[in-house]
Design a protein around this motif. Structure first.
Motif, PDB file in Angstrom:
ATOM      1  N   PRO A   1      14.816   4.253  23.405  1.00 53.88           N
ATOM      2  CA  PRO A   1      13.301   3.913  23.460  1.00 53.88           C
ATOM      3  C   PRO A   1      12.608   4.936  22.888  1.00 53.88           C
ATOM      4  CG  PRO A   1      14.032   3.088  25.505  1.00 53.88           C
ATOM      5  CD  PRO A   1      15.134   4.030  24.808  1.00 53.88           C
ATOM      6  N   SER A   2      12.596   6.282  23.235  1.00 56.77           N
ATOM      7  CA  SER A   2      11.858   7.275  22.537  1.00 56.77           C
ATOM      8  C   SER A   2      12.393   7.376  21.060  1.00 56.77           C
ATOM      9  CB  SER A   2      12.089   8.533  23.246  1.00 56.77           C
ATOM     10  OG  SER A   2      13.511   9.073  23.141  1.00 56.77           O
ATOM     11  N   LEU A   3      13.520   7.323  20.514  1.00 53.56           N
ATOM     12  CA  LEU A   3      14.115   7.400  19.269  1.00 53.56           C
ATOM     13  C   LEU A   3      13.324   6.174  18.436  1.00 53.56           C
ATOM     14  CD1 LEU A   3      17.654   8.577  19.626  1.00 53.56           C
ATOM     15  CD2 LEU A   3      15.733   9.976  18.645  1.00 53.56           C
ATOM     16  N   SER A   4      13.288   5.052  19.000  1.00 53.68           N
ATOM     17  CA  SER A   4      12.976   3.935  18.386  1.00 53.68           C
ATOM     18  C   SER A   4      11.378   3.960  18.310  1.00 53.68           C
ATOM     19  CB  SER A   4      13.065   2.589  19.178  1.00 53.68           C
ATOM     20  OG  SER A   4      14.424   2.339  19.032  1.00 53.68           O
ATOM     21  N   GLN A   5      10.705   4.439  19.200  1.00 46.13           N
ATOM     22  CA  GLN A   5       9.306   4.691  19.208  1.00 46.13           C
ATOM     23  C   GLN A   5       8.932   5.608  17.928  1.00 46.13           C
ATOM     24  OE1 GLN A   5       7.254   6.013  22.875  1.00 46.13           O
ATOM     25  NE2 GLN A   5       5.199   5.743  22.211  1.00 46.13           N
ATOM     26  N   ALA A   6       9.609   6.899  17.919  1.00 47.19           N
ATOM     27  CA  ALA A   6       9.234   7.783  17.079  1.00 47.19           C
ATOM     28  C   ALA A   6       9.593   7.246  15.553  1.00 47.19           C
ATOM     29  CB  ALA A   6      10.215   9.006  17.313  1.00 47.19           C
ATOM     30  N   PHE A   7      10.577   6.383  15.542  1.00 46.05           N
ATOM     31  CA  PHE A   7      10.827   5.828  14.196  1.00 46.05           C
ATOM     32  C   PHE A   7       9.621   5.028  13.534  1.00 46.05           C
ATOM     33  CE2 PHE A   7      12.880   2.978  11.110  1.00 46.05           C
ATOM     34  CZ  PHE A   7      13.568   3.801  10.329  1.00 46.05           C
ATOM     35  N   VAL A   8       9.479   4.237  14.293  1.00 43.20           N
ATOM     36  CA  VAL A   8       8.276   3.176  14.155  1.00 43.20           C
ATOM     37  C   VAL A   8       6.835   4.120  14.158  1.00 43.20           C
ATOM     38  CG1 VAL A   8       6.711   1.539  14.975  1.00 43.20           C
ATOM     39  CG2 VAL A   8       9.125   1.481  15.569  1.00 43.20           C
ATOM     40  N   GLN A   9       6.511   5.159  14.601  1.00 43.04           N
ATOM     41  CA  GLN A   9       5.476   6.037  14.488  1.00 43.04           C
ATOM     42  C   GLN A   9       5.785   6.563  13.044  1.00 43.04           C
ATOM     43  OE1 GLN A   9       4.953   8.822  17.510  1.00 43.04           O
ATOM     44  NE2 GLN A   9       3.101   9.846  16.372  1.00 43.04           N
TER      45      GLN A   9
ATOM     46  N   PRO B   1       0.906  -1.122   0.002  1.00 38.92           N
ATOM     47  CA  PRO B   1       0.047   0.067  -0.159  1.00 38.92           C
ATOM     48  C   PRO B   1       0.864   1.311   0.000  1.00 38.92           C
ATOM     49  CG  PRO B   1      -0.914  -1.525   1.653  1.00 38.92           C
ATOM     50  CD  PRO B   1       0.476  -2.251   1.083  1.00 38.92           C
ATOM     51  N   ALA B   2       1.926   1.365   0.807  1.00 35.71           N
ATOM     52  CA  ALA B   2       2.923   2.317   0.670  1.00 35.71           C
ATOM     53  C   ALA B   2       3.395   2.568  -0.785  1.00 35.71           C
ATOM     54  CB  ALA B   2       3.746   2.381   2.077  1.00 35.71           C
ATOM     55  N   LEU B   3       3.943   1.675  -1.275  1.00 35.96           N
ATOM     56  CA  LEU B   3       4.358   1.535  -2.599  1.00 35.96           C
ATOM     57  C   LEU B   3       3.615   2.168  -3.647  1.00 35.96           C
ATOM     58  CD1 LEU B   3       7.168   1.025  -4.037  1.00 35.96           C
ATOM     59  CD2 LEU B   3       6.039  -1.399  -4.570  1.00 35.96           C
ATOM     60  N   LYS B   4       2.362   1.828  -3.620  1.00 32.34           N
ATOM     61  CA  LYS B   4       1.126   2.342  -4.455  1.00 32.34           C
ATOM     62  C   LYS B   4       0.936   3.898  -4.166  1.00 32.34           C
ATOM     63  CE  LYS B   4      -1.206  -1.731  -5.492  1.00 32.34           C
ATOM     64  NZ  LYS B   4      -2.745  -2.361  -5.469  1.00 32.34           N
TER      65      LYS B   4
ATOM     66  N   GLY C   1       5.969   3.288  10.248  1.00 31.38           N
ATOM     67  CA  GLY C   1       5.274   2.215  10.496  1.00 31.38           C
ATOM     68  C   GLY C   1       4.591   1.668   9.166  1.00 31.38           C
ATOM     69  N   SER C   2       3.907   2.712   8.650  1.00 28.82           N
ATOM     70  CA  SER C   2       3.102   2.370   7.497  1.00 28.82           C
ATOM     71  C   SER C   2       3.783   2.075   5.961  1.00 28.82           C
ATOM     72  CB  SER C   2       2.023   3.511   7.178  1.00 28.82           C
ATOM     73  OG  SER C   2       2.976   4.610   6.627  1.00 28.82           O
ATOM     74  N   LEU C   3       5.052   2.554   6.260  1.00 26.59           N
ATOM     75  CA  LEU C   3       5.911   2.225   5.088  1.00 26.59           C
ATOM     76  C   LEU C   3       6.632   0.740   5.042  1.00 26.59           C
ATOM     77  CD1 LEU C   3       7.343   4.044   2.631  1.00 26.59           C
ATOM     78  CD2 LEU C   3       9.139   4.013   4.329  1.00 26.59           C
TER      79      LEU C   3
END
Length: 515
Positions: free
Chosen positions: A474-482, A46-49, A485-487
Protein backbone atom coordinates in the motif's frame (compact mmCIF):
# COMPACT_ATOMS: atom_id res chain seq x y z
CA UNK A 1 48.53 45.77 -47.52
CA UNK A 2 51.22 44.37 -49.82
CA UNK A 3 50.02 41.92 -52.48
CA UNK A 4 52.30 39.14 -51.17
CA UNK A 5 50.98 39.51 -47.62
CA UNK A 6 47.39 39.65 -48.87
CA UNK A 7 47.91 36.47 -50.87
CA UNK A 8 49.49 34.75 -47.85
CA UNK A 9 46.58 35.82 -45.59
CA UNK A 10 44.05 34.52 -48.14
CA UNK A 11 45.80 31.13 -48.27
CA UNK A 12 45.86 30.97 -44.46
CA UNK A 13 42.15 31.75 -44.29
CA UNK A 14 41.36 29.07 -46.84
CA UNK A 15 43.20 26.49 -44.76
CA UNK A 16 41.90 27.59 -41.37
CA UNK A 17 38.23 28.23 -42.16
CA UNK A 18 37.34 24.59 -42.93
CA UNK A 19 38.87 23.61 -39.59
CA UNK A 20 36.70 26.17 -37.81
CA UNK A 21 33.59 24.99 -39.63
CA UNK A 22 34.46 21.36 -38.91
CA UNK A 23 34.77 22.14 -35.22
CA UNK A 24 31.43 23.96 -35.19
CA UNK A 25 29.80 21.12 -37.11
CA UNK A 26 31.18 18.59 -34.67
CA UNK A 27 29.55 20.44 -31.79
CA UNK A 28 26.14 20.69 -33.40
CA UNK A 29 23.44 18.41 -34.77
CA UNK A 30 20.76 19.70 -37.11
CA UNK A 31 18.17 17.48 -35.44
CA UNK A 32 18.30 17.40 -31.63
CA UNK A 33 15.54 14.98 -30.87
CA UNK A 34 13.80 12.95 -28.21
CA UNK A 35 11.73 9.82 -28.78
CA UNK A 36 8.60 9.40 -26.67
CA UNK A 37 7.13 5.92 -26.48
CA UNK A 38 3.35 5.93 -25.89
CA UNK A 39 2.76 2.23 -26.48
CA UNK A 40 2.05 1.93 -22.75
CA UNK A 41 2.13 4.60 -20.02
CA UNK A 42 0.18 7.05 -22.17
CA UNK A 43 0.67 10.51 -20.73
CA UNK A 44 -2.17 12.88 -19.92
CA UNK A 45 -2.21 15.74 -22.40
CA UNK A 46 -1.22 18.48 -19.89
CA UNK A 47 1.74 16.33 -18.82
CA UNK A 48 2.66 15.69 -22.45
CA UNK A 49 2.72 19.43 -23.15
CA UNK A 50 4.75 20.12 -20.03
CA UNK A 51 7.22 17.42 -21.00
CA UNK A 52 7.63 18.97 -24.46
CA UNK A 53 8.12 22.39 -22.88
CA UNK A 54 10.81 21.00 -20.56
CA UNK A 55 12.55 19.39 -23.55
CA UNK A 56 12.53 22.69 -25.42
CA UNK A 57 14.29 24.30 -22.46
CA UNK A 58 16.97 21.60 -22.84
CA UNK A 59 17.53 22.65 -26.47
CA UNK A 60 15.51 19.83 -28.04
CA UNK A 61 14.01 20.81 -31.40
CA UNK A 62 12.44 17.49 -32.46
CA UNK A 63 10.02 15.13 -30.75
CA UNK A 64 9.57 11.67 -32.29
CA UNK A 65 6.22 10.44 -30.99
CA UNK A 66 5.43 6.75 -31.15
CA UNK A 67 1.69 7.27 -30.86
CA UNK A 68 0.76 3.64 -31.53
CA UNK A 69 -2.86 3.11 -30.38
CA UNK A 70 -3.05 6.50 -28.67
CA UNK A 71 -3.53 8.13 -32.09
CA UNK A 72 -7.17 8.44 -33.32
CA UNK A 73 -7.07 7.40 -36.97
CA UNK A 74 -10.17 8.76 -38.66
CA UNK A 75 -10.70 5.99 -41.22
CA UNK A 76 -9.34 3.14 -39.09
CA UNK A 77 -11.10 3.58 -35.74
CA UNK A 78 -10.36 0.02 -34.54
CA UNK A 79 -6.71 0.91 -33.97
CA UNK A 80 -7.22 3.41 -31.14
CA UNK A 81 -7.20 2.16 -27.53
CA UNK A 82 -8.90 3.47 -24.39
CA UNK A 83 -6.15 6.04 -23.80
CA UNK A 84 -6.30 7.50 -27.31
CA UNK A 85 -6.24 11.26 -27.63
CA UNK A 86 -8.92 13.09 -29.56
CA UNK A 87 -8.01 14.55 -32.93
CA UNK A 88 -8.44 18.00 -31.43
CA UNK A 89 -5.94 17.15 -28.68
CA UNK A 90 -3.40 15.91 -31.22
CA UNK A 91 -3.78 19.03 -33.36
CA UNK A 92 -3.56 21.19 -30.25
CA UNK A 93 -0.40 19.44 -29.10
CA UNK A 94 1.34 19.81 -32.45
CA UNK A 95 0.45 23.53 -32.55
CA UNK A 96 1.80 23.91 -29.02
CA UNK A 97 5.07 22.19 -29.95
CA UNK A 98 5.40 24.39 -33.02
CA UNK A 99 5.03 27.46 -30.79
CA UNK A 100 8.04 26.32 -28.74
CA UNK A 101 10.07 25.41 -31.87
CA UNK A 102 9.69 21.63 -31.61
CA UNK A 103 8.97 19.59 -34.72
CA UNK A 104 6.72 16.58 -33.97
CA UNK A 105 7.55 13.56 -36.13
CA UNK A 106 4.97 10.76 -36.01
CA UNK A 107 6.31 7.21 -35.72
CA UNK A 108 4.02 4.67 -37.39
CA UNK A 109 5.31 1.11 -37.20
CA UNK A 110 4.69 -0.47 -40.60
CA UNK A 111 6.51 -3.81 -40.65
CA UNK A 112 7.27 -5.26 -37.19
CA UNK A 113 5.75 -4.18 -33.86
CA UNK A 114 2.24 -3.89 -35.29
CA UNK A 115 0.38 -6.17 -32.86
CA UNK A 116 -1.95 -3.33 -31.97
CA UNK A 117 -3.20 -3.26 -35.57
CA UNK A 118 -3.06 -6.92 -36.55
CA UNK A 119 -4.85 -8.03 -33.37
CA UNK A 120 -8.12 -7.11 -35.17
CA UNK A 121 -9.33 -9.71 -37.65
CA UNK A 122 -10.13 -6.92 -40.09
CA UNK A 123 -6.38 -6.95 -40.82
CA UNK A 124 -5.86 -10.74 -40.55
CA UNK A 125 -4.87 -11.07 -44.22
CA UNK A 126 -1.82 -8.91 -43.48
CA UNK A 127 -0.43 -11.14 -40.72
CA UNK A 128 2.88 -12.89 -41.26
CA UNK A 129 1.79 -15.42 -38.63
CA UNK A 130 -1.67 -16.21 -37.23
CA UNK A 131 -0.46 -16.65 -33.64
CA UNK A 132 2.28 -14.02 -33.48
CA UNK A 133 0.65 -10.80 -34.66
CA UNK A 134 3.81 -8.71 -34.50
CA UNK A 135 4.57 -8.38 -38.20
CA UNK A 136 2.88 -7.65 -41.51
CA UNK A 137 3.55 -9.94 -44.46
CA UNK A 138 5.73 -8.15 -47.04
CA UNK A 139 4.36 -10.49 -49.72
CA UNK A 140 1.00 -8.68 -49.65
CA UNK A 141 2.00 -5.39 -51.35
CA UNK A 142 -1.49 -4.36 -52.43
CA UNK A 143 -2.96 -4.76 -48.94
CA UNK A 144 0.03 -3.05 -47.31
CA UNK A 145 -0.14 -0.14 -49.72
CA UNK A 146 -3.83 0.38 -49.04
CA UNK A 147 -3.54 0.32 -45.25
CA UNK A 148 -0.39 2.38 -44.87
CA UNK A 149 -1.43 4.94 -47.46
CA UNK A 150 -4.49 5.53 -45.30
CA UNK A 151 -2.48 5.77 -42.08
CA UNK A 152 0.31 7.96 -43.47
CA UNK A 153 -2.19 10.27 -45.20
CA UNK A 154 -3.93 10.80 -41.86
CA UNK A 155 -0.65 11.50 -40.07
CA UNK A 156 0.51 13.85 -42.82
CA UNK A 157 -2.72 15.83 -42.45
CA UNK A 158 -2.23 16.40 -38.71
CA UNK A 159 1.57 16.69 -38.51
CA UNK A 160 3.41 19.58 -40.16
CA UNK A 161 6.78 17.82 -39.84
CA UNK A 162 8.68 17.15 -43.07
CA UNK A 163 9.26 13.58 -41.80
CA UNK A 164 7.25 10.42 -41.13
CA UNK A 165 8.99 7.60 -39.29
CA UNK A 166 7.92 4.22 -40.70
CA UNK A 167 9.60 1.95 -38.10
CA UNK A 168 11.16 -1.04 -39.85
CA UNK A 169 13.11 -2.47 -36.90
CA UNK A 170 13.28 -5.94 -35.35
CA UNK A 171 11.46 -7.81 -38.11
CA UNK A 172 12.07 -11.16 -36.45
CA UNK A 173 9.54 -13.00 -38.63
CA UNK A 174 11.15 -11.92 -41.90
CA UNK A 175 10.75 -14.76 -44.41
CA UNK A 176 8.50 -16.75 -42.08
CA UNK A 177 5.27 -17.48 -43.98
CA UNK A 178 5.10 -19.76 -47.01
CA UNK A 179 4.78 -16.89 -49.48
CA UNK A 180 7.79 -15.15 -48.00
CA UNK A 181 9.83 -18.34 -47.84
CA UNK A 182 9.28 -18.76 -51.56
CA UNK A 183 10.34 -15.18 -52.27
CA UNK A 184 13.43 -15.50 -50.07
CA UNK A 185 14.45 -18.57 -52.09
CA UNK A 186 14.13 -16.50 -55.25
CA UNK A 187 15.50 -13.08 -54.26
CA UNK A 188 16.89 -13.31 -50.70
CA UNK A 189 16.03 -11.68 -47.37
CA UNK A 190 17.47 -8.27 -48.26
CA UNK A 191 15.26 -7.90 -51.33
CA UNK A 192 12.21 -9.13 -49.38
CA UNK A 193 12.85 -6.51 -46.70
CA UNK A 194 13.68 -3.57 -48.95
CA UNK A 195 10.86 -4.17 -51.40
CA UNK A 196 8.43 -3.61 -48.55
CA UNK A 197 10.38 -0.67 -47.13
CA UNK A 198 10.53 0.92 -50.58
CA UNK A 199 6.76 0.59 -50.92
CA UNK A 200 6.36 2.43 -47.61
CA UNK A 201 8.96 5.09 -48.45
CA UNK A 202 7.33 5.77 -51.79
CA UNK A 203 4.00 6.40 -50.06
CA UNK A 204 5.66 8.86 -47.70
CA UNK A 205 7.53 10.64 -50.49
CA UNK A 206 4.28 10.83 -52.47
CA UNK A 207 2.78 12.75 -49.55
CA UNK A 208 5.60 15.30 -49.73
CA UNK A 209 7.37 13.92 -46.64
CA UNK A 210 10.73 12.28 -45.97
CA UNK A 211 10.71 8.68 -44.71
CA UNK A 212 12.69 7.82 -41.57
CA UNK A 213 13.43 4.28 -40.37
CA UNK A 214 15.50 2.38 -37.84
CA UNK A 215 18.73 1.01 -39.31
CA UNK A 216 19.19 -2.41 -37.67
CA UNK A 217 17.70 -4.58 -40.43
CA UNK A 218 19.30 -2.50 -43.17
CA UNK A 219 22.63 -3.15 -41.45
CA UNK A 220 21.90 -6.86 -41.32
CA UNK A 221 20.74 -7.21 -44.94
CA UNK A 222 22.24 -4.20 -46.78
CA UNK A 223 22.43 -5.53 -50.34
CA UNK A 224 19.34 -3.69 -51.64
CA UNK A 225 19.53 -0.55 -49.53
CA UNK A 226 20.03 1.46 -52.74
CA UNK A 227 16.41 0.81 -53.74
CA UNK A 228 15.15 3.42 -51.28
CA UNK A 229 14.49 7.03 -52.34
CA UNK A 230 17.29 9.46 -51.72
CA UNK A 231 15.14 11.38 -49.22
CA UNK A 232 15.27 8.46 -46.77
CA UNK A 233 16.80 8.95 -43.32
CA UNK A 234 18.22 6.08 -41.26
CA UNK A 235 18.42 6.13 -37.47
CA UNK A 236 21.39 4.17 -36.16
CA UNK A 237 20.31 3.08 -32.67
CA UNK A 238 23.11 1.99 -30.40
CA UNK A 239 22.66 1.39 -26.68
CA UNK A 240 26.25 0.66 -25.79
CA UNK A 241 27.43 -2.06 -28.16
CA UNK A 242 30.03 -2.20 -30.98
CA UNK A 243 29.04 -0.35 -34.15
CA UNK A 244 29.00 -3.59 -36.15
CA UNK A 245 26.55 -5.41 -33.87
CA UNK A 246 23.83 -5.57 -36.55
CA UNK A 247 26.14 -5.76 -39.57
CA UNK A 248 28.89 -3.95 -41.46
CA UNK A 249 28.41 -0.43 -40.17
CA UNK A 250 30.60 1.12 -42.83
CA UNK A 251 28.13 0.09 -45.53
CA UNK A 252 25.48 2.24 -43.86
CA UNK A 253 27.86 5.19 -43.52
CA UNK A 254 28.84 4.87 -47.19
CA UNK A 255 25.25 4.47 -48.43
CA UNK A 256 24.77 8.18 -49.10
CA UNK A 257 21.62 8.43 -47.00
CA UNK A 258 21.22 10.91 -44.16
CA UNK A 259 21.84 9.25 -40.80
CA UNK A 260 20.84 10.17 -37.26
CA UNK A 261 22.17 8.49 -34.13
CA UNK A 262 20.10 7.24 -31.20
CA UNK A 263 21.28 6.33 -27.68
CA UNK A 264 18.75 5.32 -24.97
CA UNK A 265 17.78 6.33 -21.46
CA UNK A 266 15.33 3.45 -20.92
CA UNK A 267 16.07 0.12 -22.62
CA UNK A 268 16.74 -3.54 -21.93
CA UNK A 269 17.30 -4.75 -19.23
CA UNK A 270 15.48 -1.88 -17.51
CA UNK A 271 12.13 -2.85 -16.02
CA UNK A 272 10.04 -2.08 -12.94
CA UNK A 273 12.81 -3.24 -10.66
CA UNK A 274 16.06 -2.15 -12.26
CA UNK A 275 17.45 0.86 -14.10
CA UNK A 276 20.97 0.54 -15.48
CA UNK A 277 22.00 4.14 -14.82
CA UNK A 278 25.69 3.61 -15.52
CA UNK A 279 24.94 1.86 -18.82
CA UNK A 280 22.86 4.83 -19.99
CA UNK A 281 25.40 7.41 -18.84
CA UNK A 282 28.18 5.52 -20.63
CA UNK A 283 25.99 5.30 -23.74
CA UNK A 284 25.48 9.07 -23.73
CA UNK A 285 29.17 9.71 -23.10
CA UNK A 286 30.45 7.36 -25.81
CA UNK A 287 27.93 7.21 -28.65
CA UNK A 288 27.11 10.90 -29.08
CA UNK A 289 30.76 11.86 -29.83
CA UNK A 290 30.94 8.84 -32.16
CA UNK A 291 27.93 10.19 -34.07
CA UNK A 292 29.69 13.52 -34.47
CA UNK A 293 32.80 11.87 -35.85
CA UNK A 294 30.69 9.85 -38.29
CA UNK A 295 29.06 13.05 -39.56
CA UNK A 296 25.53 12.17 -38.49
CA UNK A 297 23.18 15.10 -39.01
CA UNK A 298 20.85 14.29 -36.15
CA UNK A 299 20.78 12.76 -32.70
CA UNK A 300 17.69 11.37 -31.02
CA UNK A 301 17.38 10.00 -27.50
CA UNK A 302 15.12 6.93 -27.37
CA UNK A 303 13.05 6.19 -24.29
CA UNK A 304 11.27 2.84 -24.32
CA UNK A 305 8.32 2.30 -21.96
CA UNK A 306 8.36 -1.37 -23.01
CA UNK A 307 10.38 -3.74 -25.17
CA UNK A 308 7.58 -4.10 -27.70
CA UNK A 309 7.23 -7.82 -26.96
CA UNK A 310 3.74 -8.89 -25.93
CA UNK A 311 2.09 -11.85 -24.29
CA UNK A 312 -1.13 -12.86 -26.06
CA UNK A 313 -4.31 -14.03 -24.33
CA UNK A 314 -6.58 -16.11 -26.56
CA UNK A 315 -10.05 -17.48 -25.78
CA UNK A 316 -9.76 -19.96 -28.65
CA UNK A 317 -7.07 -21.01 -31.10
CA UNK A 318 -7.30 -17.89 -33.21
CA UNK A 319 -9.43 -15.39 -31.28
CA UNK A 320 -7.35 -12.82 -29.41
CA UNK A 321 -8.70 -11.27 -26.20
CA UNK A 322 -5.82 -9.05 -25.11
CA UNK A 323 -2.13 -8.24 -25.53
CA UNK A 324 0.02 -7.56 -22.48
CA UNK A 325 3.36 -5.76 -22.67
CA UNK A 326 5.96 -8.15 -21.26
CA UNK A 327 8.29 -5.50 -19.89
CA UNK A 328 7.31 -2.29 -18.11
CA UNK A 329 9.73 0.35 -16.85
CA UNK A 330 9.44 3.24 -14.41
CA UNK A 331 7.62 6.21 -16.01
CA UNK A 332 9.56 8.91 -17.84
CA UNK A 333 8.98 11.25 -14.87
CA UNK A 334 11.86 9.54 -13.04
CA UNK A 335 14.52 10.22 -15.67
CA UNK A 336 15.13 13.98 -15.58
CA UNK A 337 18.77 13.29 -14.67
CA UNK A 338 19.42 11.43 -17.92
CA UNK A 339 17.45 13.94 -20.00
CA UNK A 340 19.69 16.69 -18.60
CA UNK A 341 22.81 14.57 -19.27
CA UNK A 342 21.69 14.13 -22.87
CA UNK A 343 21.20 17.87 -23.26
CA UNK A 344 24.66 18.49 -21.84
CA UNK A 345 26.23 15.94 -24.18
CA UNK A 346 24.65 17.31 -27.37
CA UNK A 347 25.48 20.91 -26.50
CA UNK A 348 29.21 20.33 -26.07
CA UNK A 349 31.78 18.79 -28.45
CA UNK A 350 33.59 17.11 -25.55
CA UNK A 351 32.43 13.71 -24.24
CA UNK A 352 30.25 13.92 -21.16
CA UNK A 353 32.17 14.05 -17.88
CA UNK A 354 29.81 11.83 -15.89
CA UNK A 355 31.13 12.58 -12.40
CA UNK A 356 31.36 16.31 -13.08
CA UNK A 357 27.89 16.41 -14.57
CA UNK A 358 26.27 14.56 -11.65
CA UNK A 359 27.96 16.88 -9.16
CA UNK A 360 26.70 19.95 -11.02
CA UNK A 361 23.22 18.50 -11.46
CA UNK A 362 22.87 17.57 -7.79
CA UNK A 363 24.06 21.00 -6.73
CA UNK A 364 21.76 22.83 -9.14
CA UNK A 365 18.66 20.67 -8.78
CA UNK A 366 18.81 19.45 -5.20
CA UNK A 367 21.27 21.72 -3.41
CA UNK A 368 23.45 18.75 -2.49
CA UNK A 369 27.13 19.03 -1.63
CA UNK A 370 29.81 17.39 -3.77
CA UNK A 371 30.14 14.62 -1.17
CA UNK A 372 26.40 13.98 -1.21
CA UNK A 373 26.37 14.02 -5.02
CA UNK A 374 28.95 11.25 -5.09
CA UNK A 375 26.84 9.28 -2.62
CA UNK A 376 23.82 9.83 -4.84
CA UNK A 377 25.73 8.52 -7.84
CA UNK A 378 27.00 5.51 -5.89
CA UNK A 379 23.44 4.63 -4.87
CA UNK A 380 22.13 4.87 -8.45
CA UNK A 381 25.00 2.83 -9.90
CA UNK A 382 24.91 0.06 -7.29
CA UNK A 383 24.80 -3.53 -8.62
CA UNK A 384 22.34 -3.19 -11.56
CA UNK A 385 22.12 -6.92 -12.11
CA UNK A 386 19.27 -9.07 -13.38
CA UNK A 387 18.07 -12.33 -11.93
CA UNK A 388 17.20 -15.24 -14.18
CA UNK A 389 15.80 -18.50 -12.78
CA UNK A 390 17.14 -17.75 -9.34
CA UNK A 391 20.63 -16.80 -10.56
CA UNK A 392 22.14 -13.31 -10.44
CA UNK A 393 23.53 -12.34 -13.84
CA UNK A 394 26.66 -10.48 -12.74
CA UNK A 395 30.35 -10.27 -13.73
CA UNK A 396 31.28 -11.86 -10.38
CA UNK A 397 29.60 -14.61 -8.38
CA UNK A 398 26.81 -13.13 -6.29
CA UNK A 399 23.81 -14.50 -4.44
CA UNK A 400 20.37 -12.91 -4.44
CA UNK A 401 20.81 -12.12 -0.75
CA UNK A 402 24.05 -10.25 -1.49
CA UNK A 403 22.32 -8.35 -4.27
CA UNK A 404 19.50 -7.49 -1.88
CA UNK A 405 22.02 -6.20 0.67
CA UNK A 406 23.52 -3.88 -1.94
CA UNK A 407 20.05 -2.61 -2.90
CA UNK A 408 19.18 -1.95 0.75
CA UNK A 409 22.42 0.00 1.17
CA UNK A 410 21.59 2.09 -1.91
CA UNK A 411 18.06 2.79 -0.65
CA UNK A 412 19.47 3.78 2.76
CA UNK A 413 21.87 6.24 1.13
CA UNK A 414 19.04 7.90 -0.80
CA UNK A 415 16.93 8.12 2.35
CA UNK A 416 19.83 9.74 4.23
CA UNK A 417 20.34 12.51 1.67
CA UNK A 418 18.53 15.79 2.33
CA UNK A 419 17.77 17.76 -0.85
CA UNK A 420 16.91 21.37 -0.08
CA UNK A 421 14.89 21.84 -3.28
CA UNK A 422 12.96 19.76 -5.81
CA UNK A 423 12.17 17.15 -3.17
CA UNK A 424 9.40 15.55 -5.23
CA UNK A 425 11.76 15.02 -8.16
CA UNK A 426 14.29 13.47 -5.79
CA UNK A 427 11.57 11.20 -4.41
CA UNK A 428 11.48 9.32 -7.73
CA UNK A 429 14.97 7.99 -7.02
CA UNK A 430 13.97 6.90 -3.53
CA UNK A 431 10.84 5.18 -4.79
CA UNK A 432 12.71 3.35 -7.55
CA UNK A 433 15.21 2.10 -4.94
CA UNK A 434 12.41 1.00 -2.59
CA UNK A 435 10.68 -0.90 -5.42
CA UNK A 436 13.96 -2.67 -6.15
CA UNK A 437 14.35 -3.71 -2.51
CA UNK A 438 10.76 -5.00 -2.53
CA UNK A 439 11.44 -7.01 -5.68
CA UNK A 440 14.74 -8.51 -4.49
CA UNK A 441 13.18 -9.42 -1.15
CA UNK A 442 10.58 -11.38 -3.09
CA UNK A 443 13.25 -13.02 -5.22
CA UNK A 444 14.98 -14.39 -2.11
CA UNK A 445 11.65 -15.88 -0.97
CA UNK A 446 10.95 -17.27 -4.43
CA UNK A 447 14.39 -18.91 -4.50
CA UNK A 448 13.64 -20.65 -1.21
CA UNK A 449 10.26 -21.80 -2.52
CA UNK A 450 11.99 -23.27 -5.59
CA UNK A 451 14.49 -25.29 -3.54
CA UNK A 452 14.77 -29.01 -4.35
CA UNK A 453 13.22 -29.90 -0.98
CA UNK A 454 10.76 -27.46 0.60
CA UNK A 455 9.98 -28.52 4.14
CA UNK A 456 6.73 -27.56 5.93
CA UNK A 457 8.82 -25.24 8.10
CA UNK A 458 10.33 -23.58 5.04
CA UNK A 459 6.87 -23.14 3.52
CA UNK A 460 5.55 -21.53 6.71
CA UNK A 461 8.58 -19.22 6.80
CA UNK A 462 8.06 -18.22 3.15
CA UNK A 463 4.40 -17.47 3.81
CA UNK A 464 5.25 -15.29 6.80
CA UNK A 465 7.83 -13.37 4.76
CA UNK A 466 5.39 -12.91 1.89
CA UNK A 467 2.79 -11.55 4.30
CA UNK A 468 5.30 -9.00 5.59
CA UNK A 469 6.21 -8.06 2.03
CA UNK A 470 2.57 -7.56 1.05
CA UNK A 471 2.17 -5.12 3.94
CA UNK A 472 4.61 -2.82 2.13
CA UNK A 473 2.53 -2.68 -1.04
CA UNK A 474 0.00 0.00 0.00
CA UNK A 475 2.75 2.50 0.82
CA UNK A 476 4.63 1.73 -2.41
CA UNK A 477 1.43 2.04 -4.45
CA UNK A 478 0.48 5.28 -2.73
CA UNK A 479 3.95 6.73 -3.38
CA UNK A 480 3.75 5.63 -7.03
CA UNK A 481 0.41 7.38 -7.48
CA UNK A 482 1.65 10.49 -5.69
CA UNK A 483 4.75 10.69 -7.90
CA UNK A 484 3.02 9.91 -11.20
CA UNK A 485 -0.61 10.94 -10.71
CA UNK A 486 -0.25 14.02 -12.89
CA UNK A 487 1.43 11.96 -15.62
CA UNK A 488 -0.71 8.83 -16.05
CA UNK A 489 -4.42 8.04 -16.00
CA UNK A 490 -5.84 6.48 -12.78
CA UNK A 491 -6.53 3.13 -14.44
CA UNK A 492 -2.96 3.01 -15.78
CA UNK A 493 -1.56 3.77 -12.32
CA UNK A 494 -3.70 0.99 -10.87
CA UNK A 495 -2.54 -1.45 -13.53
CA UNK A 496 1.13 -0.61 -12.93
CA UNK A 497 0.72 -1.17 -9.18
CA UNK A 498 -1.06 -4.50 -9.69
CA UNK A 499 1.46 -5.83 -12.19
CA UNK A 500 4.40 -4.85 -9.99
CA UNK A 501 3.19 -7.12 -7.15
CA UNK A 502 1.39 -9.85 -9.08
CA UNK A 503 4.04 -12.53 -8.63
CA UNK A 504 4.10 -11.96 -4.88
CA UNK A 505 0.40 -12.68 -4.58
CA UNK A 506 0.54 -15.66 -6.92
CA UNK A 507 3.31 -17.33 -4.92
CA UNK A 508 1.50 -16.67 -1.65
CA UNK A 509 -1.74 -18.18 -2.98
CA UNK A 510 0.06 -21.30 -4.19
CA UNK A 511 1.93 -21.91 -0.95
CA UNK A 512 -1.09 -21.09 1.21
CA UNK A 513 -3.18 -23.80 -0.41
CA UNK A 514 -0.83 -26.56 0.71
CA UNK A 515 -2.19 -28.22 3.86
Amino acid sequence: MKPVLLKLLTVLLLFTMPAVYAQEGAASFKVKGFHLDLRIQVMKMPALKQFALDLSKHGINTLLVEWEASYPFEQEPLIANRYAYTRQEVADFIRFCKSISIDVIPLQQSFGHVEYILRHYKYAALREDNQDFSQVCPSEPALNKKLFTTLYTDLAATHSSPFIHIGGDETYLLGHCEKCKKRVAEVGLSRLYFDHIKLLCDIVVGLGKRPVLWADIALKYPEYIHLLPKQTVFIDWNYGWPLDRFGDHQQLVNSGYEIWGAPALRSDPDNYFITCWQKHFNNIRDFIPACRKLGYQGILMTSWSTSGAYSSLFDSEGDLIELYAIRHVYPISGFDLLVAAYEKAISSPAPLDIDGFIKQYCSRQYGLSEKDALQFKAALFTAPYKINKGQVIAPVAMTISQLLDSARSAAAILQSLRPVKNQQAFAHSRLMADIRVYYLTFMTIEARANAAHLTPEDRASCLAQLQQLMKQEPSLSQAFVQQNGSLLYPSALEEENILRSQKVHQLYQRLAKIK
